[in-house]
Structure formats: structure tokens, C-alpha cells
Design a protein around this motif. Sequence first.
Motif, PDB file in Angstrom:
ATOM      1  N   ALA A 202      -4.541   8.985  -6.340  1.00 17.57           N
ATOM      2  CA  ALA A 202      -3.610   8.484  -5.332  1.00 17.57           C
ATOM      3  C   ALA A 202      -4.072   9.020  -3.990  1.00 17.57           C
ATOM      4  CB  ALA A 202      -2.183   8.933  -5.633  1.00 17.57           C
TER       5      ALA A 202
ATOM      6  N   GLY B 201      -4.204   8.496   0.495  1.00 16.66           N
ATOM      7  CA  GLY B 201      -3.636   7.906   1.689  1.00 16.66           C
ATOM      8  C   GLY B 201      -4.207   8.568   2.912  1.00 16.66           C
TER       9      GLY B 201
ATOM     10  N   THR C  50      -6.742   3.667   5.170  1.00 20.55           N
ATOM     11  CA  THR C  50      -6.471   3.825   3.743  1.00 20.55           C
ATOM     12  C   THR C  50      -7.198   2.768   2.935  1.00 20.55           C
ATOM     13  OG1 THR C  50      -4.289   4.797   4.176  1.00 20.55           O
ATOM     14  CG2 THR C  50      -4.662   3.876   1.988  1.00 20.55           C
TER      15      THR C  50
ATOM     16  N   GLN D 139      -4.211   4.482  -6.576  1.00 15.79           N
ATOM     17  CA  GLN D 139      -2.943   4.079  -5.948  1.00 15.79           C
ATOM     18  C   GLN D 139      -3.005   4.385  -4.453  1.00 15.79           C
ATOM     19  OE1 GLN D 139       0.492   6.076  -7.484  1.00 15.79           O
ATOM     20  NE2 GLN D 139       1.856   5.272  -5.888  1.00 15.79           N
ATOM     21  N   PRO D 140      -3.040   3.381  -3.612  1.00 14.57           N
ATOM     22  CA  PRO D 140      -3.085   3.638  -2.158  1.00 14.57           C
ATOM     23  C   PRO D 140      -1.709   4.015  -1.620  1.00 14.57           C
ATOM     24  CG  PRO D 140      -3.097   1.284  -2.570  1.00 14.57           C
ATOM     25  CD  PRO D 140      -3.123   1.939  -3.922  1.00 14.57           C
ATOM     26  N   ASP D 141      -1.701   4.918  -0.678  1.00 14.53           N
ATOM     27  CA  ASP D 141      -0.466   5.320   0.010  1.00 14.53           C
ATOM     28  C   ASP D 141      -0.680   5.045   1.497  1.00 14.53           C
ATOM     29  OD1 ASP D 141       1.783   6.494   1.077  1.00 14.53           O
ATOM     30  OD2 ASP D 141       1.780   8.181  -0.318  1.00 14.53           O
ATOM     31  N   PHE D 142      -0.069   3.994   1.993  1.00 13.35           N
ATOM     32  CA  PHE D 142      -0.292   3.572   3.373  1.00 13.35           C
ATOM     33  C   PHE D 142       0.591   4.293   4.385  1.00 13.35           C
ATOM     34  CE2 PHE D 142      -1.325  -0.102   0.656  1.00 13.35           C
ATOM     35  CZ  PHE D 142      -2.652  -0.294   1.028  1.00 13.35           C
ATOM     36  N   GLN D 143       1.501   5.135   3.916  1.00 13.16           N
ATOM     37  CA  GLN D 143       2.481   5.745   4.798  1.00 13.16           C
ATOM     38  C   GLN D 143       2.145   7.178   5.206  1.00 13.16           C
ATOM     39  OE1 GLN D 143       4.821   3.767   5.950  1.00 13.16           O
ATOM     40  NE2 GLN D 143       4.125   2.099   4.602  1.00 13.16           N
ATOM     41  N   ARG D 144       1.374   7.897   4.372  1.00 14.65           N
ATOM     42  CA  ARG D 144       1.166   9.322   4.651  1.00 14.65           C
ATOM     43  C   ARG D 144      -0.183   9.767   4.123  1.00 14.65           C
ATOM     44  NH1 ARG D 144       3.255  12.293  -0.183  1.00 14.65           N
ATOM     45  NH2 ARG D 144       3.896  10.711  -1.693  1.00 14.65           N
TER      46      ARG D 144
ATOM     47  N   ARG E 214      -2.423  11.674   1.689  1.00 15.35           N
ATOM     48  CA  ARG E 214      -2.224  12.010   0.279  1.00 15.35           C
ATOM     49  C   ARG E 214      -3.570  12.115  -0.424  1.00 15.35           C
ATOM     50  NH1 ARG E 214       1.547   8.491  -3.918  1.00 15.35           N
ATOM     51  NH2 ARG E 214       1.607  10.002  -5.628  1.00 15.35           N
ATOM     52  N   SER E 215      -3.692  13.118  -1.275  1.00 17.60           N
ATOM     53  CA  SER E 215      -4.931  13.317  -2.022  1.00 17.60           C
ATOM     54  C   SER E 215      -4.594  13.869  -3.403  1.00 17.60           C
ATOM     55  CB  SER E 215      -5.859  14.282  -1.270  1.00 17.60           C
ATOM     56  OG  SER E 215      -7.008  14.570  -2.032  1.00 17.60           O
ATOM     57  N   GLN E 216      -4.651  13.020  -4.397  1.00 19.81           N
ATOM     58  CA  GLN E 216      -4.369  13.422  -5.772  1.00 19.81           C
ATOM     59  C   GLN E 216      -5.354  12.730  -6.707  1.00 19.81           C
ATOM     60  OE1 GLN E 216      -0.310  12.620  -6.877  1.00 19.81           O
ATOM     61  NE2 GLN E 216       0.552  13.815  -5.214  1.00 19.81           N
TER      62      GLN E 216
END
Length: 235
Positions: A133, A135, A142, A175-180, A182-184
Motif C-alpha cells: 500500500a 501513497g 502516486t 493499493q494506491p493511497d491518493f490522499q496521504r 503511505r508505505s506498507q
Amino acid sequence: MIWIWSVLLILVVLLFLLFWTKLTIVLVIKHIGDDDRITLKFSAWFGLIRYKYEIPLIQVDDDSPTLVVEEKKGTDTADGNLKNDKTKKFSIHDIQETVHNTRELFRHIIGFHKIIRRLLKRVTLTDISWRSAIGAGDAAYTGMLVGAVWTAKSGIISLMSQYFRLVGQPFIAIQPDFQRLRSQTHLSCIFKFRIGHAIVAGLLVFKYWRSAYGGRKELFAQLFNKDKQQSSVES
């Protein structure tokens, strides 16, 4: 005289069993922000023999410019806890020296490629699952980052399939996170091989090492002397 032959027969049987024993290694790599965890689970004889090695934490020491590595290893208990805990500290100088010595070591063992590749082709790699995941805090960045990660993952899986016997279809998800930001990531896979193949490969490597480079004992001494010194200080 009979007991001598009995002992020899038992030793031959044990060596035969050891040679054909299949070792299973479960590798799990987790990365969530600043938290990195690497877990190795070894098992043989249908789980009768189990061992677990875990590096659950890598962080910067607040009191000195060193990396703190918390290491756990021991028999894999039912509750998932390990018996032996140990904390190590590595300064910048230690890391630079280790990288230099490791580079020298690999420069001298480049001739082992054929032997190692022959061994790895006998290793079965299964159940690859790689979820991530990510972002960048911006939709455009992203999207580009997701594309780059997809390319990197596909390249790594393709490279692994060239060296190992890949069984089954690897599962890759991003899973893209377009709001913040994130690195998982969570990577898990299973390696299976017979101990006898590893023993034979080790003997071939040792023979090649001795004949080609005379052992290069000084490199091994530089690489592992620090661990021995630290173990003696801790004890």
C-alpha cells in the motif's frame, strides 16, 4: 565387533536421512512506515523440528549515531515467542567497514555463480504473496509511483523464477493511497530443498574457494571477527 558395525550402520542411516531431509523455510518481510520486520521459520520432518529467527526492529539510537537491531531467535513456541533476545548496535564506521568487506568478498567469489545457480535450481519456491500500500500525497505522483513499484515487483519475480523452481502463480497487489503519504508492504514465500543438496553445494564451494583463492581467510576474519568480539563482551 558387532556393536562397531551396529554403530556404523546407524551412522550411515542417519547420514542418509539427513541427506534426503527436506528443509522448509518460510520468509516473511513486513514494512509499515518505520517498522521493519523480517522473520524466518525453519522446519523439517513434518514440523517435528522447528526454528525461528526474527529481526523485529531497526531504528536509530537516540543517544548515539548507531543503528539498534533487536534480534530474536530460538525454537518456535506455540505462543509465537522466542527464547533468546539480543540487541546489537552498529555504528556508521562498522556499517561502512562491513559493506567494504562484503564487496571484496563478492568480488572474489564471483566464480561461484555456476555452483550457486545449480543449487538454487533445486530449491522450490512457492506461495509468493506480495501486498503493498503506497501513497505520495498527490494523485499524479502516486500513480507514477504505483507504476514504478509494479515494474520493480514484476522484475524481481521474473529474476527469482530464473534462479529458483517457481511453483504456482505469484500473487501481487498494490493499493494506491491518493490522499496521504503511505508505505506498507508484506512479502511472504516458502523455500523447500533437500539438505543433502545444500551440503554438496557447500563442499563444491569450499573446494573451489580453496583452489582458486586459497580461502581468503582474512576476509572471513574481518567479516565475522566483530560478532565474535561482541559476543565475548556480552558474555
